[in-house]
Scaffold this motif. Structure first.
Motif, PDB file in Angstrom:
ATOM      1  N   GLU A 142       0.829  -1.298   0.113  1.00 30.38           N
ATOM      2  CA  GLU A 142       0.056   0.038   0.015  1.00 30.38           C
ATOM      3  C   GLU A 142       0.857   1.298   0.033  1.00 30.38           C
ATOM      4  OE1 GLU A 142      -2.729  -0.568   3.233  1.00 30.38           O
ATOM      5  OE2 GLU A 142      -3.770  -1.944   2.220  1.00 30.38           O
ATOM      6  N   LYS A 143       2.189   1.213   0.449  1.00 36.13           N
ATOM      7  CA  LYS A 143       2.975   2.462   0.453  1.00 36.13           C
ATOM      8  C   LYS A 143       3.744   2.538  -0.775  1.00 36.13           C
ATOM      9  CE  LYS A 143       3.473   1.884   5.642  1.00 36.13           C
ATOM     10  NZ  LYS A 143       4.281   1.525   6.591  1.00 36.13           N
ATOM     11  N   GLY A 144       3.851   1.587  -1.663  1.00 36.45           N
ATOM     12  CA  GLY A 144       4.243   1.787  -3.050  1.00 36.45           C
ATOM     13  C   GLY A 144       5.658   1.075  -2.795  1.00 36.45           C
ATOM     14  N   ASN A 145       6.033   0.244  -1.905  1.00 33.42           N
ATOM     15  CA  ASN A 145       7.189  -0.447  -1.805  1.00 33.42           C
ATOM     16  C   ASN A 145       7.229  -1.827  -2.079  1.00 33.42           C
ATOM     17  OD1 ASN A 145       8.066   1.764  -0.345  1.00 33.42           O
ATOM     18  ND2 ASN A 145       7.219   1.058   1.776  1.00 33.42           N
ATOM     19  N   GLY A 146       8.189  -2.259  -2.842  1.00 31.93           N
ATOM     20  CA  GLY A 146       8.339  -3.729  -3.254  1.00 31.93           C
ATOM     21  C   GLY A 146       9.564  -4.105  -3.392  1.00 31.93           C
ATOM     22  N   ALA A 147       9.787  -5.455  -3.490  1.00 33.94           N
ATOM     23  CA  ALA A 147      11.011  -6.046  -3.766  1.00 33.94           C
ATOM     24  C   ALA A 147      11.213  -7.361  -4.358  1.00 33.94           C
ATOM     25  CB  ALA A 147      11.714  -6.027  -2.286  1.00 33.94           C
ATOM     26  N   LEU A 148      12.114  -7.709  -5.098  1.00 36.39           N
ATOM     27  CA  LEU A 148      12.249  -9.003  -5.561  1.00 36.39           C
ATOM     28  C   LEU A 148      13.716  -9.360  -5.737  1.00 36.39           C
ATOM     29  CD1 LEU A 148      13.391  -8.786  -8.884  1.00 36.39           C
ATOM     30  CD2 LEU A 148      11.055  -8.338  -9.184  1.00 36.39           C
ATOM     31  N   VAL A 149      14.157 -10.788  -5.822  1.00 35.67           N
ATOM     32  CA  VAL A 149      15.173 -11.274  -5.975  1.00 35.67           C
ATOM     33  C   VAL A 149      15.319 -11.976  -7.210  1.00 35.67           C
ATOM     34  CG1 VAL A 149      17.107 -12.724  -4.998  1.00 35.67           C
ATOM     35  CG2 VAL A 149      15.662 -11.497  -3.498  1.00 35.67           C
ATOM     36  N   TYR A 150      16.197 -11.809  -8.075  1.00 30.70           N
ATOM     37  CA  TYR A 150      16.233 -12.326  -9.458  1.00 30.70           C
ATOM     38  C   TYR A 150      17.411 -13.145  -9.686  1.00 30.70           C
ATOM     39  CZ  TYR A 150      16.540 -12.547 -14.689  1.00 30.70           C
ATOM     40  OH  TYR A 150      16.960 -13.099 -15.823  1.00 30.70           O
ATOM     41  N   LYS A 151      17.599 -14.309 -10.191  1.00 31.71           N
ATOM     42  CA  LYS A 151      18.607 -15.228 -10.359  1.00 31.71           C
ATOM     43  C   LYS A 151      19.155 -14.676 -11.689  1.00 31.71           C
ATOM     44  CE  LYS A 151      20.723 -19.616 -10.273  1.00 31.71           C
ATOM     45  NZ  LYS A 151      20.577 -20.916 -10.073  1.00 31.71           N
ATOM     46  N   VAL A 152      20.232 -14.163 -11.957  1.00 29.91           N
ATOM     47  CA  VAL A 152      20.745 -13.898 -13.201  1.00 29.91           C
ATOM     48  C   VAL A 152      21.097 -15.183 -13.935  1.00 29.91           C
ATOM     49  CG1 VAL A 152      22.389 -12.365 -14.638  1.00 29.91           C
ATOM     50  CG2 VAL A 152      21.387 -11.631 -12.367  1.00 29.91           C
ATOM     51  N   THR A 153      20.505 -15.497 -15.109  1.00 28.62           N
ATOM     52  CA  THR A 153      20.771 -16.703 -15.731  1.00 28.62           C
ATOM     53  C   THR A 153      21.831 -16.622 -16.871  1.00 28.62           C
ATOM     54  OG1 THR A 153      18.711 -16.369 -16.839  1.00 28.62           O
ATOM     55  CG2 THR A 153      18.519 -17.772 -15.017  1.00 28.62           C
ATOM     56  N   ASP A 154      22.228 -15.269 -17.255  1.00 31.40           N
ATOM     57  CA  ASP A 154      23.048 -15.160 -18.555  1.00 31.40           C
ATOM     58  C   ASP A 154      24.002 -14.032 -18.145  1.00 31.40           C
ATOM     59  OD1 ASP A 154      24.307 -15.063 -20.777  1.00 31.40           O
ATOM     60  OD2 ASP A 154      22.391 -15.275 -21.847  1.00 31.40           O
ATOM     61  N   GLU A 155      25.138 -14.724 -17.610  1.00 36.08           N
ATOM     62  CA  GLU A 155      26.002 -13.414 -17.014  1.00 36.08           C
ATOM     63  C   GLU A 155      26.936 -12.918 -18.366  1.00 36.08           C
ATOM     64  OE1 GLU A 155      28.004 -14.528 -13.231  1.00 36.08           O
ATOM     65  OE2 GLU A 155      26.386 -15.983 -13.119  1.00 36.08           O
ATOM     66  N   ASP A 156      26.667 -13.550 -19.333  1.00 39.75           N
ATOM     67  CA  ASP A 156      27.690 -13.229 -20.479  1.00 39.75           C
ATOM     68  C   ASP A 156      27.035 -12.010 -21.087  1.00 39.75           C
ATOM     69  OD1 ASP A 156      29.032 -15.465 -20.181  1.00 39.75           O
ATOM     70  OD2 ASP A 156      27.892 -16.488 -21.679  1.00 39.75           O
ATOM     71  N   LEU A 157      25.863 -11.639 -20.819  1.00 35.69           N
ATOM     72  CA  LEU A 157      25.138 -10.409 -21.361  1.00 35.69           C
ATOM     73  C   LEU A 157      25.727  -9.299 -20.609  1.00 35.69           C
ATOM     74  CD1 LEU A 157      21.559 -11.389 -22.318  1.00 35.69           C
ATOM     75  CD2 LEU A 157      23.339 -10.396 -23.650  1.00 35.69           C
ATOM     76  N   ASP A 158      26.237  -8.214 -21.189  1.00 30.65           N
ATOM     77  CA  ASP A 158      26.911  -7.200 -20.331  1.00 30.65           C
ATOM     78  C   ASP A 158      25.791  -6.079 -20.248  1.00 30.65           C
ATOM     79  OD1 ASP A 158      28.479  -5.334 -19.231  1.00 30.65           O
ATOM     80  OD2 ASP A 158      29.347  -4.545 -21.274  1.00 30.65           O
ATOM     81  N   TRP A 159      24.977  -6.347 -19.322  1.00 25.43           N
ATOM     82  CA  TRP A 159      23.756  -5.145 -19.088  1.00 25.43           C
ATOM     83  C   TRP A 159      24.408  -3.745 -18.959  1.00 25.43           C
ATOM     84  CZ3 TRP A 159      20.509  -8.637 -19.946  1.00 25.43           C
ATOM     85  CH2 TRP A 159      20.464 -10.020 -19.619  1.00 25.43           C
ATOM     86  N   ASP A 160      23.454  -2.897 -19.241  1.00 23.15           N
ATOM     87  CA  ASP A 160      23.992  -1.479 -19.131  1.00 23.15           C
ATOM     88  C   ASP A 160      22.758  -0.517 -18.298  1.00 23.15           C
ATOM     89  OD1 ASP A 160      22.132  -0.532 -21.263  1.00 23.15           O
ATOM     90  OD2 ASP A 160      23.680  -1.729 -22.742  1.00 23.15           O
ATOM     91  N   THR A 161      21.829  -1.249 -18.442  1.00 21.34           N
ATOM     92  CA  THR A 161      20.651  -0.449 -17.834  1.00 21.34           C
ATOM     93  C   THR A 161      19.635  -1.460 -17.101  1.00 21.34           C
ATOM     94  OG1 THR A 161      20.644   1.050 -19.427  1.00 21.34           O
ATOM     95  CG2 THR A 161      18.616   0.947 -17.992  1.00 21.34           C
ATOM     96  N   VAL A 162      19.172  -0.974 -15.751  1.00 16.82           N
ATOM     97  CA  VAL A 162      18.204  -1.748 -15.098  1.00 16.82           C
ATOM     98  C   VAL A 162      16.627  -0.855 -14.971  1.00 16.82           C
ATOM     99  CG1 VAL A 162      17.161  -2.741 -12.902  1.00 16.82           C
ATOM    100  CG2 VAL A 162      19.708  -2.712 -13.598  1.00 16.82           C
ATOM    101  N   ALA A 163      15.780  -1.187 -15.671  1.00 12.15           N
ATOM    102  CA  ALA A 163      14.559  -0.312 -15.571  1.00 12.15           C
ATOM    103  C   ALA A 163      13.297  -1.075 -15.128  1.00 12.15           C
ATOM    104  CB  ALA A 163      14.185  -0.044 -17.026  1.00 12.15           C
ATOM    105  N   ILE A 164      12.357  -0.278 -14.691  1.00 14.27           N
ATOM    106  CA  ILE A 164      11.161  -0.739 -14.107  1.00 14.27           C
ATOM    107  C   ILE A 164       9.923  -0.154 -15.049  1.00 14.27           C
ATOM    108  CG2 ILE A 164       9.726  -1.086 -12.234  1.00 14.27           C
ATOM    109  CD1 ILE A 164      11.936  -0.783 -10.449  1.00 14.27           C
TER     110      ILE A 164
END
Lengths: 249, 188
Positions: free
Chosen positions: A206-228
């Protein structure tokens, strides 16, 4: 003379507004008791209407198809011990984080042009109803601050990348997110150039808070951005909804 | 009172109890499918709606809060939202409208007489039949088609500013008629 927002109740109920308009109406709802009462009244008065439906027979195989689809959803992975602390809401001496300077145009443009990239994702979802934080440990590799693309100061998120033996996890915590409608969800994306990968989804409290844990399955990819983004469906191959927060890795 | 009421089954479902999930599925399959079909007028879309609703129910995307009302009302609301979302996405209502009648009541006789909500349906249909044509139409455009206020105003030929009032009035008339008829709740 009624405020202009009072005329938008029907469109809010039917979801014909943009996310921004809905958010604006929800702010109005907090201040307007008349609209709150009318909305509650319409909800109550429409409760009987589904029962007007004439009986229709679903296909015989529908039940099995739906149950199979449901049970095939991602299987939770076991959280590393460091994540238990996160669940137990212990404190953290956080490193200094610089806000992302990446422009909205670039982020949105990159997402909109996203190519289809399907990766299997294992997601643990947790609700974060207070201001729980992750314990700093040797496995914390990097941390990314996500900022609102619309300059909304109340919304923010952090993504921490953790290494646990051979596994890599991203722990995302978001605060002060705008309320979303029934059926909508917040989808997290890891992006490399113009390739978005769904990295779990959550619905905030209700306060607009949230969380998650994600297991990265492809570490070869060179991520440059996290977005929601706000989506109507989980784990689409590319974002369709509005980008709410983004941060450069 | 239904043994294993919905709220209890939902709690078990939330704890990943497949049996509870399947019991709820069996309990609501026909009602939800019929409702989704009434909105989409397309079996394939109605089944897509069903899959979306139940998969999200199982995986926790749709979370029910028992303090905010009945489980059945909540489930029907998320079904309606998805079904209306579907018809918007596929822009099917432009074709469907041509075949639509102003009345909310179908002329077709349902094949299955022995359905759980038969009594409710008959009572609500009877109440709807007491509304005038314009009120039936406004409820249909608003609730079963999910049209915007602007579109309802155009379709009914009434000023934009009066749409909300007309919807509320039609719904109130319907509720008053139902209360006179003494309807019973579907869910125990």
């Amino acid at each position: 003379m009624k405020p202009e927002q009072c005329h938008h109740l029907i469109d809010y109920f039917n979801g014909t507004m943009t996310n921004e308009e809905s958010a604006e109406f929800e702010r109005h709802l907090q201040e307007c008791s008349e609209c709150r009462e009318e909305l509650a009244e319409i909800r109550t008065l429409t409760e009987d209407l589904p029962y007007l439906s004439d009986p229709a027979e679903p296909s015989p195989g529908l039940r099995n198809r739906i149950l199979e689809a449901a049970y095939e959803e991602s299987h939770p992975v076991e959280a590393p011990p460091e994540l238990e602390a996160f669940k137990n809401k212990k404190s953290l001496n956080e490193p200094e984080i610089k806000k992302s300077k990446r422009s909205q145009t670039l982020i949105v443009g990159g997402l909109a042009a996203g190519l289809v990239l399907s990766l299997a994702a294992n997601v643990i979802q947790m609700s974060d109803d207070k201001d729980g934080q992750l314990v700093q440990s040797e496995v914390l590799e990097r941390k990314v601050a996500l900022a609102s693309v619309e300059g909304n100061e109340t919304s923010s998120a952090n993504a921490s990348f953790l290494k646990e033996k051979d596994d890599q996890f991203m722990v995302l915590q978001a605060d002060g997110l705008p309320e979303i409608k029934d059926g909508e969800l917040y989808q997290v994306w890891l992006i490399q150039g113009e390739k978005p990968v769904p990295a779990g989804y959550f619905t905030p409290d209700e306060k607009g808070n949230g969380a998650l844990v994600y297991k990265v399955t492809d570490e070869d990819l060179d991520w440059d951005t996290v977005a929601i983004t706000v989506e109507n469906e989980p784990n689409l191959s590319a974002p369709k909804g509005k980008v709410v927060l983004a941060g450069k890795i | 009172m239904v043994e294993n009421n919905d709220a209890v089954l939902y709690e078990r479902l939330a704890a990943k109890d497949k049996q509870a999930f399947e019991t709820l599925y069996d309990r609501y399959e026909k009602l939800l499918f019929s409702f989704a079909f009434k909105i989409t007028k397309d079996r394939g879309l109605a089944e897509e709606v069903m899959q979306d609703v139940f998969v999200k129910l199982w995986n926790g995307t749709h979370a029910f809060d028992s303090s905010k009302g009945k489980f059945s009302s909540w489930l029907l609301t998320i079904t309606r939202n998805k079904a209306i979302d579907m018809i918007r996405k596929y822009a099917k209502h432009e074709h469907v409208e041509l075949m639509d009648k102003d009345s909310l009541i179908s002329d077709e006789k349902p094949v299955d007489k022995a359905v759980e909500w038969k009594e409710d349906r008959e009572m609500i249909q009877s109440a709807v039949s007491k509304l005038n044509t314009e009120q039936q139409k406004v409820i249909d455009l608003f609730y079963f088609k999910g049209f915007s206020q602007q579109k309802i105003s155009e379709k009914c030929g009434v000023p934009l500013g009066t749409v909300k009032g007309r919807i509320r009035l039609a719904l109130k008339h319907l509720r008053e008629t139902l209360e006179k008829g003494g309807r019973s709740d579907y869910e125990a």
